[in-house]
Design a protein around this motif. Structure first.
Motif, PDB file in Angstrom:
ATOM      1  N   HIS A   1       0.824  -1.211   0.000  1.00 21.70           N
ATOM      2  CA  HIS A   1       0.000   0.000   0.000  1.00 21.70           C
ATOM      3  C   HIS A   1       0.858   1.261   0.000  1.00 21.70           C
ATOM      4  N   LYS A   2       2.020   1.204   0.627  1.00 21.30           N
ATOM      5  CA  LYS A   2       2.931   2.351   0.571  1.00 21.30           C
ATOM      6  C   LYS A   2       3.429   2.564  -0.863  1.00 21.30           C
ATOM      7  N   ILE A   3       3.695   1.469  -1.564  1.00 18.87           N
ATOM      8  CA  ILE A   3       4.176   1.562  -2.948  1.00 18.87           C
ATOM      9  C   ILE A   3       3.092   2.097  -3.871  1.00 18.87           C
ATOM     10  N   TRP A   4       1.845   1.653  -3.666  1.00 12.86           N
ATOM     11  CA  TRP A   4       0.747   2.106  -4.518  1.00 12.86           C
ATOM     12  C   TRP A   4       0.208   3.477  -4.086  1.00 12.86           C
ATOM     13  N   GLY A   5       0.573   3.932  -2.882  1.00  8.79           N
ATOM     14  CA  GLY A   5       0.019   5.178  -2.368  1.00  8.79           C
ATOM     15  C   GLY A   5      -1.401   5.051  -1.882  1.00  8.79           C
ATOM     16  N   THR A   6      -1.803   3.829  -1.553  1.00  7.78           N
ATOM     17  CA  THR A   6      -3.168   3.578  -1.081  1.00  7.78           C
ATOM     18  C   THR A   6      -3.208   3.382   0.433  1.00  7.78           C
TER      19      THR A   6
ATOM     20  N   VAL B   1       5.630 -15.809 -11.737  1.00  9.74           N
ATOM     21  CA  VAL B   1       5.354 -15.170 -13.031  1.00  9.74           C
ATOM     22  C   VAL B   1       5.306 -13.641 -12.889  1.00  9.74           C
ATOM     23  N   PRO B   2       4.575 -13.097 -11.927  1.00  9.54           N
ATOM     24  CA  PRO B   2       4.614 -11.627 -11.801  1.00  9.54           C
ATOM     25  C   PRO B   2       5.989 -11.092 -11.412  1.00  9.54           C
ATOM     26  N   LEU B   3       6.763 -11.891 -10.693  1.00 10.07           N
ATOM     27  CA  LEU B   3       8.092 -11.424 -10.297  1.00 10.07           C
ATOM     28  C   LEU B   3       9.058 -11.375 -11.472  1.00 10.07           C
ATOM     29  N   LEU B   4       8.767 -12.091 -12.554  1.00  7.94           N
ATOM     30  CA  LEU B   4       9.594 -11.948 -13.759  1.00  7.94           C
ATOM     31  C   LEU B   4       9.576 -10.500 -14.244  1.00  7.94           C
ATOM     32  N   ILE B   5       8.437  -9.860 -14.086  1.00  9.52           N
ATOM     33  CA  ILE B   5       8.314  -8.453 -14.465  1.00  9.52           C
ATOM     34  C   ILE B   5       9.029  -7.567 -13.455  1.00  9.52           C
TER      35      ILE B   5
ATOM     36  N   ALA C   1       0.824 -14.520  -4.177  1.00  9.68           N
ATOM     37  CA  ALA C   1       0.531 -14.353  -5.602  1.00  9.68           C
ATOM     38  C   ALA C   1      -0.217 -13.050  -5.862  1.00  9.68           C
ATOM     39  N   MET C   2      -1.077 -12.673  -4.934  1.00 11.68           N
ATOM     40  CA  MET C   2      -1.843 -11.448  -5.088  1.00 11.68           C
ATOM     41  C   MET C   2      -0.947 -10.215  -4.955  1.00 11.68           C
ATOM     42  N   LEU C   3      -0.085 -10.218  -3.929  1.00 16.51           N
ATOM     43  CA  LEU C   3       0.818  -9.086  -3.735  1.00 16.51           C
ATOM     44  C   LEU C   3       1.789  -8.949  -4.899  1.00 16.51           C
ATOM     45  N   ASN C   4       2.356 -10.069  -5.339  1.00 16.31           N
ATOM     46  CA  ASN C   4       3.332 -10.014  -6.432  1.00 16.31           C
ATOM     47  C   ASN C   4       2.686  -9.561  -7.736  1.00 16.31           C
ATOM     48  N   SER C   5       1.464 -10.006  -7.968  1.00 15.60           N
ATOM     49  CA  SER C   5       0.767  -9.564  -9.181  1.00 15.60           C
ATOM     50  C   SER C   5       0.502  -8.062  -9.141  1.00 15.60           C
ATOM     51  N   MET C   6       0.162  -7.561  -7.970  1.00 17.36           N
ATOM     52  CA  MET C   6      -0.052  -6.116  -7.832  1.00 17.36           C
ATOM     53  C   MET C   6       1.247  -5.342  -8.019  1.00 17.36           C
TER      54      MET C   6
ATOM     55  N   ARG D   1      -9.798  -4.203  -8.326  1.00 14.28           N
ATOM     56  CA  ARG D   1     -10.238  -5.537  -7.904  1.00 14.28           C
ATOM     57  C   ARG D   1      -9.148  -6.255  -7.109  1.00 14.28           C
ATOM     58  N   GLY D   2      -7.906  -6.090  -7.548  1.00 14.31           N
ATOM     59  CA  GLY D   2      -6.810  -6.733  -6.840  1.00 14.31           C
ATOM     60  C   GLY D   2      -6.665  -6.223  -5.424  1.00 14.31           C
ATOM     61  N   LEU D   3      -6.760  -4.903  -5.250  1.00 14.04           N
ATOM     62  CA  LEU D   3      -6.667  -4.324  -3.914  1.00 14.04           C
ATOM     63  C   LEU D   3      -7.834  -4.767  -3.040  1.00 14.04           C
ATOM     64  N   GLN D   4      -9.015  -4.852  -3.631  1.00 16.04           N
ATOM     65  CA  GLN D   4     -10.185  -5.289  -2.875  1.00 16.04           C
ATOM     66  C   GLN D   4     -10.036  -6.736  -2.431  1.00 16.04           C
TER      67      GLN D   4
END
Length: 636
Positions: free
Chosen positions: A51-56, A176-180, A267-272, A289-292
């Motif tokens: 949330h600190k990274i997203w500013g939420t 998979v999201p961590l590849l990015i 998986a949810m955090l890494n995808s975000m 949706r991901g944050l929710q």
């Protein structure tokens, strides 16, 4: 056995009734049961970071996390991996990071105690890869000290010996999201901005930003990693853009309508994080949706806020149904009927990742969570089938068809060695656990004794059949897994008590006369590790130190598992260990609370052996009820 140690018939009946009433009072109006799934504090700490990274962070009650983290800090200054473990380094560093992100100064007395604890254990440089990764995201660790994850890994074909489908489902959905993210190597600016220089035992100016050597064959991976890093320095990364695009598409395809990925927070955090690296807007519907979905895993009270690693409604509901019927509630009781119908609605009729290596199977399984259509699992499916088989529902034909479909799926998931794994078949390339990135040793999902036992118990109890040669392969696998002491390893529960109870239940249900010797050895081992108070317990440390098999302070859930296993063994052999059973039942009755519940502080569930443990808050409720109910049936 002294008379005063015996549980009287009326005491047993009262304990069962009280437990039943307690659980009945907790049923959700929709029909399911669902209790907290507790882990260590790193999950919540990483949510703070996200949330600190997203500013939420200002749109969530993150200020309450400070109170939660302080409440979980122990007297020695650190935070635990599991209850009463003496504190764990990586867990403590992540908790410290989160408190700093929440504005707690390093001079705070609790932080000073935490710093001392961390430095005494080697500081940040001795933490796990994933802790260093989270620190690197906010500039508190250098990306040079992390392994490379080239995006082209995403493009390796399914037929290639190395590809994302050779990873376990949880590793795959997190990697998979961590590849990015690892391609971008971002350093995000947070408010407040922090550094954790005080947590480097050797001094931050002396840190060697490199991967640790093992001085064995696995150091080959360090040579490969150096090659990847050299290529990155020259910006020579083949198929980089294609790999990132493929990873992005994979992530988007696997997001549930509810926003979840993989049913698990990592998986949810890494995808975000991946979406943030790809410059998705915070108000994009996919992000929202991901944050929710992450919010839905949170538990908020008046002054505390924490996040669960996963949620377990399907699992909990199926076990409560079994507990009710085993303890004498009518199979057509309205609560059971409503729960059974809810479970039928949760059957997954979509193809998931399992189909990559299983070309024959057709959908029909259940997952652990409310929503997880890509990752149903064998263990949940077997337990749900046993629960539905025992229940009497308004539409029995639908129930039967659902169970038939599930059986076919389960049979199609049998692994080559003969057993069953949780989510995939033949996901067993153990060398993947040796790569630097895989320091949690959880990169694969091989067949295990406990999941295999659950399938065989389902076949026996529900009078279901699979091809005879498949049944023989499964039994041979299970028998070969028996330890020298007579016990079986528990992959998904702590530990040998869990595994042994499950296998004894399976052998008693599927072939009670053929395997008398193995059953007797398993039962004898359970009796041998009963505690003086009549209960059973086993520490999570038994995964690290096999000499601790079956040793630990008594808990309600582990005592229940032992009793369940001993009753199954007695029914199979005709030799009940009455004195041991009576002591165990007496322990459960005497430790039951006035409201019909039990409490245990210990973690008795397993995420990753040696690295991640769970406390299922309903384990201390429905397993004792099953044990009491089955004991009542065999008579005193």
């Amino acid at each position: 056995m002294q008379t005063q140690d015996r549980v009287q018939v009326n005491q047993l009946a009262e304990a069962i009734a009280a437990s039943q009433q307690y659980l009945l009072s907790l049923q959700n109006p929709a029909g399911y049961w669902w209790a907290e799934l507790e882990s260590n504090v790193t999950i919540t700490a990483e949510v703070v970071l996200l949330h600190k990274i997203w500013g939420t962070d200002q749109t969530r009650p993150l200020h309450k996390i400070e109170a939660y983290l302080r409440s979980q800090q122990r007297q020695h200054g650190g935070w635990e991996l599991f209850y009463d473990d003496g504190g764990e380094l990586s867990t403590s560093v992540e908790a410290y990071m989160a408190l700093r992100l929440l504005g707690v100064p390093a001079s705070d007395p609790d932080m000073m105690r935490a710093r001392d604890f961390i430095l005494q254990r080697g500081g940040i440089s001795k933490t796990r890869i994933f802790t260093k990764f989270h620190l690197a995201l906010v500039g508190c660790y250098d990306w040079r000290g992390l392994p490379s994850l080239p995006a082209w890994v995403m493009l390796l074909p399914k037929e290639f010996p190395v590809n994302i489908y050779e990873m376990s489902s949880w590793a795959r959905s997190s990697t998979v999201p961590l590849l990015i993210v690892f391609d971008q190597k971002p350093v995000f600016v947070t408010n407040p901005s922090i550094n954790l220089d005080e947590l480097y035992a050797e001094g931050v100016e002396n840190v060697q930003w490199e991967l640790p050597r093992n001085n064995d064959w696995t150091d080959l991976f360090l040579t490969l990693d150096a090659g990847f890093k050299l290529a990155e320095s020259f910006n020579f990364i083949p198929f980089r853009e294609e790999g990132i695009k493929a990873a992005e598409q994979w992530i988007l395809e696997r997001q549930e309508a509810t926003g979840d990925w993989g049913g698990i927070i990592p998986a949810m955090l890494n995808s975000m994080l991946a979406l943030r690296c790809l410059n998705y807007h915070v108000n994009d519907p996919i992000v929202e949706r991901g944050l929710q979905a992450i919010d839905n895993f949170a538990i908020e009270t008046e002054d505390s806020y924490c996040v669960q690693p996963c949620v377990s409604p399907v699992w909990d509901t199926a076990w409560v149904i079994r507990a009710f019927i085993d303890s004498g509630i009518a199979p057509d009781h309205p609560a059971i009927a409503k729960a059974g119908e809810w479970l039928l609605q949760k059957q997954i009729l979509d193809y998931g990742d399992w189909m990559v290596k299983n070309r024959q199977g057709k959908p029909g399984a259940w997952a652990f969570e409310f929503d997880n259509r890509f990752y149903p699992d064998v263990d949940d499916t077997a337990v749900v089938v046993m629960a539905l088989h025992a229940a009497k529902l308004p539409n029995e034909q639908l129930k039967q068809m659902a169970c038939d479909r599930a059986l076919k799926w389960v049979e199609s998931m049998q692994c080559k060695p003969g057993g069953w794994a949780a989510f995939d078949i033949d996901n067993d390339q153990d060398w993947l656990n040796a790569i630097p990135y895989g320091d949690l040793k959880a990169m694969i999902d091989p067949n295990t004794a406990d999941v295999t036992a659950r399938v065989l118990e389902m076949l026996g109890l529900c009078n279901l059949s699979i091809a005879p040669h498949n049944l023989e392969r499964a039994l041979n696998y299970l028998l070969n897994e028996q330890e020298a002491e007579g016990c079986w390893f528990g992959r998904w529960g702590v530990n040998y008590i869990y595994g042994t109870s499950g296998v004894l239940s399976a052998l008693a249900a599927i072939s009670p006369t053929k395997y008398q010797r193995q059953i007797e050895r398993g039962a004898a081992w359970l009796v041998s590790c009963q505690n003086p108070d009549g209960g059973w317990g086993e520490t999570c440390q038994s995964y690290n130190d096999p000499s601790l098999k079956g040793k630990g302070r008594s808990t309600a859930s582990q005592t229940a598992w032992a009793i369940i296993g001993l009753i199954a063994a007695g029914e199979a052999t005709g030799k009940f260990t009455r004195e041991s059973l009576e002591k165990g039942i007496n322990y459960l009755v005497s430790t039951q609370k006035s409201d019909g519940s039990w409490f245990e502080a210990d973690f008795t569930g397993t995420g990753f052996p040696c690295h991640f443990y769970l406390k299922y808050h309903y384990y201390q409720q429905y397993f004792p009820l099953i044990a009491l109910g089955r004991y009542q049936k065999i008579g005193q």
